[in-house]
Design a protein around this motif. Structure first.
Motif, mmCIF file in Angstrom:
data_model
loop_
_atom_site.group_PDB
_atom_site.id
_atom_site.type_symbol
_atom_site.label_atom_id
_atom_site.label_comp_id
_atom_site.label_asym_id
_atom_site.label_seq_id
_atom_site.Cartn_x
_atom_site.Cartn_y
_atom_site.Cartn_z
ATOM 1 N N SER A 1 0.819 -1.202 0.000
ATOM 2 C CA SER A 1 0.000 0.000 0.000
ATOM 3 C C SER A 1 0.858 1.259 0.000
ATOM 4 C CB SER A 1 -0.893 -0.011 1.239
ATOM 5 O OG SER A 1 -0.093 0.253 2.369
ATOM 6 N N PRO A 2 0.220 2.437 -0.273
ATOM 7 C CA PRO A 2 0.986 3.667 -0.296
ATOM 8 C C PRO A 2 1.491 4.085 1.079
ATOM 9 C CG PRO A 2 -1.290 4.080 -0.938
ATOM 10 C CD PRO A 2 -1.124 2.621 -0.706
ATOM 11 N N SER B 1 6.683 6.312 -8.320
ATOM 12 C CA SER B 1 7.709 5.478 -7.703
ATOM 13 C C SER B 1 8.831 6.359 -7.189
ATOM 14 C CB SER B 1 8.263 4.490 -8.731
ATOM 15 O OG SER B 1 9.314 3.736 -8.168
ATOM 16 N N PRO B 2 9.095 6.390 -5.894
ATOM 17 C CA PRO B 2 8.374 5.650 -4.861
ATOM 18 C C PRO B 2 7.039 6.338 -4.576
ATOM 19 C CG PRO B 2 10.018 7.038 -3.834
ATOM 20 C CD PRO B 2 10.191 7.178 -5.329
ATOM 21 N N VAL B 3 6.131 5.592 -4.018
ATOM 22 C CA VAL B 3 4.820 6.159 -3.702
ATOM 23 C C VAL B 3 4.879 6.951 -2.392
ATOM 24 C CG1 VAL B 3 3.826 4.218 -2.415
ATOM 25 C CG2 VAL B 3 2.363 5.635 -3.855
ATOM 26 N N ASN B 4 5.901 6.703 -1.572
ATOM 27 C CA ASN B 4 6.083 7.425 -0.319
ATOM 28 C C ASN B 4 7.529 7.912 -0.271
ATOM 29 O OD1 ASN B 4 6.143 8.417 2.277
ATOM 30 N ND2 ASN B 4 5.172 6.623 3.192
ATOM 31 N N LEU B 5 7.723 9.187 -0.593
ATOM 32 C CA LEU B 5 9.063 9.775 -0.674
ATOM 33 C C LEU B 5 9.320 10.667 0.530
ATOM 34 C CD1 LEU B 5 11.632 10.288 -2.430
ATOM 35 C CD2 LEU B 5 10.404 12.254 -3.372
ATOM 36 N N GLN B 6 10.507 10.531 1.138
ATOM 37 C CA GLN B 6 10.899 11.400 2.251
ATOM 38 C C GLN B 6 11.988 12.349 1.777
ATOM 39 O OE1 GLN B 6 11.595 9.533 6.023
ATOM 40 N NE2 GLN B 6 12.920 11.182 6.713
ATOM 41 N N VAL B 7 11.785 13.649 2.029
ATOM 42 C CA VAL B 7 12.747 14.677 1.623
ATOM 43 C C VAL B 7 12.995 15.643 2.770
ATOM 44 C CG1 VAL B 7 12.081 14.555 -0.822
ATOM 45 C CG2 VAL B 7 10.964 16.214 0.689
ATOM 46 N N GLN C 1 -6.889 8.307 -9.648
ATOM 47 C CA GLN C 1 -6.514 7.041 -9.020
ATOM 48 C C GLN C 1 -5.030 7.008 -8.660
ATOM 49 O OE1 GLN C 1 -6.984 7.392 -12.302
ATOM 50 N NE2 GLN C 1 -5.554 6.116 -13.430
ATOM 51 N N MET C 2 -4.268 7.953 -9.175
ATOM 52 C CA MET C 2 -2.834 8.034 -8.874
ATOM 53 C C MET C 2 -2.642 8.919 -7.646
ATOM 54 S SD MET C 2 -1.278 8.693 -12.697
ATOM 55 C CE MET C 2 0.380 8.957 -12.068
ATOM 56 N N HIS C 3 -1.974 8.383 -6.641
ATOM 57 C CA HIS C 3 -1.683 9.194 -5.472
ATOM 58 C C HIS C 3 -0.469 8.659 -4.728
ATOM 59 C CE1 HIS C 3 -3.905 6.228 -3.003
ATOM 60 N NE2 HIS C 3 -4.702 6.216 -4.031
ATOM 61 N N GLY C 4 0.119 9.529 -3.925
ATOM 62 C CA GLY C 4 1.291 9.169 -3.153
ATOM 63 C C GLY C 4 1.421 10.067 -1.953
ATOM 64 N N ILE C 5 2.536 9.902 -1.247
ATOM 65 C CA ILE C 5 2.761 10.651 -0.023
ATOM 66 C C ILE C 5 4.167 11.237 -0.045
ATOM 67 C CG2 ILE C 5 2.958 10.500 2.491
ATOM 68 C CD1 ILE C 5 0.978 8.117 2.321
ATOM 69 N N LEU C 6 4.286 12.523 0.251
ATOM 70 C CA LEU C 6 5.575 13.181 0.416
ATOM 71 C C LEU C 6 5.727 13.464 1.907
ATOM 72 C CD1 LEU C 6 8.024 14.529 -1.080
ATOM 73 C CD2 LEU C 6 6.797 16.679 -0.757
ATOM 74 N N THR C 7 6.790 12.915 2.503
ATOM 75 C CA THR C 7 7.078 13.157 3.914
ATOM 76 C C THR C 7 8.250 14.123 3.986
ATOM 77 O OG1 THR C 7 6.334 10.929 4.486
ATOM 78 C CG2 THR C 7 7.684 12.084 6.119
ATOM 79 N N VAL C 8 8.011 15.267 4.633
ATOM 80 C CA VAL C 8 9.067 16.272 4.806
ATOM 81 C C VAL C 8 9.568 16.157 6.242
ATOM 82 C CG1 VAL C 8 9.609 18.730 4.762
ATOM 83 C CG2 VAL C 8 7.990 17.781 3.090
ATOM 84 N N ALA C 9 10.852 15.827 6.372
ATOM 85 C CA ALA C 9 11.448 15.649 7.700
ATOM 86 C C ALA C 9 12.885 16.163 7.694
ATOM 87 C CB ALA C 9 11.414 14.181 8.109
ATOM 88 N N SER C 10 13.319 16.715 8.801
ATOM 89 C CA SER C 10 14.691 17.232 8.915
ATOM 90 C C SER C 10 15.705 16.115 8.980
ATOM 91 C CB SER C 10 14.829 18.097 10.153
ATOM 92 O OG SER C 10 13.937 19.175 10.045
#
Length: 151
Positions: A57-58, A76-82, A142-151
């Motif tokens: 899952s995403p 890709s990736p569906v869950n990216l951390q930057v 139907q296309m979706h993802g998650i961007l996680t912003v973290a230090s």
């Protein structure tokens, strides 16, 4: 057999409903985004050979980096951390245009690539506020993802 026929009929109807959106040459009205319809896309992660494989899952663990590849109507990736304020490159390998557009929160959109044409790339700047930001393609909800912003 009737049960299988019903499933195939529903699948065919979904394909027919999706095809016109995929071939659309016009984009969304600026500042708007398509709502999520509850359909989840499988998470994608690279294998040792570099080809994508479905991993679930995403909500899969975030992958650190600054690039999102769009291929076969999947991020890709569906869950990216930057890091906050990072420049993110989006590479569209599909034959149709896509976007990477944050879902609106409090009436504003945290980031948006605008239209990324077929076989082209675009960029956006990640928000400076740490947090989790869901995003979609405004052409293909139907296309979706998650961007996680973290230090």
């Amino acid at each position: 057999m009737p049960r299988l026929a019903r499933k195939l009929t529903v699948l065919a109807a979904l394909v027919l409903l999706t095809v016109p959106a995929c071939s659309s040459k016009s984009g969304p009205t600026p500042g708007t985004s398509a709502p999520l319809d509850g359909v989840t896309s499988p998470a994608i992660s690279p294998t040792a050979t570099g080809s994508p494989t479905a991993t679930g899952s995403p909500t899969a663990a975030p992958v650190a980096g600054t690039q999102i590849v769009i291929s076969k109507f999947l991020y890709s990736p569906v869950n990216l951390q930057v890091k906050p304020g990072a420049k993110v490159t989006v590479i569209n390998q599909d034959a149709v245009a896509h976007t990477v557009t944050a879902e609106p929160t409090s009436g504003s959109i945290a980031f948006d690539t605008g239209t990324v044409n077929a076989n082209a790339s675009g960029t956006f700047t990640a928000p400076t506020t740490p947090g989790t930001y869901r995003y979609i393609c405004t052409f293909h909800s139907q296309m979706h993802g998650i961007l996680t912003v973290a230090s």
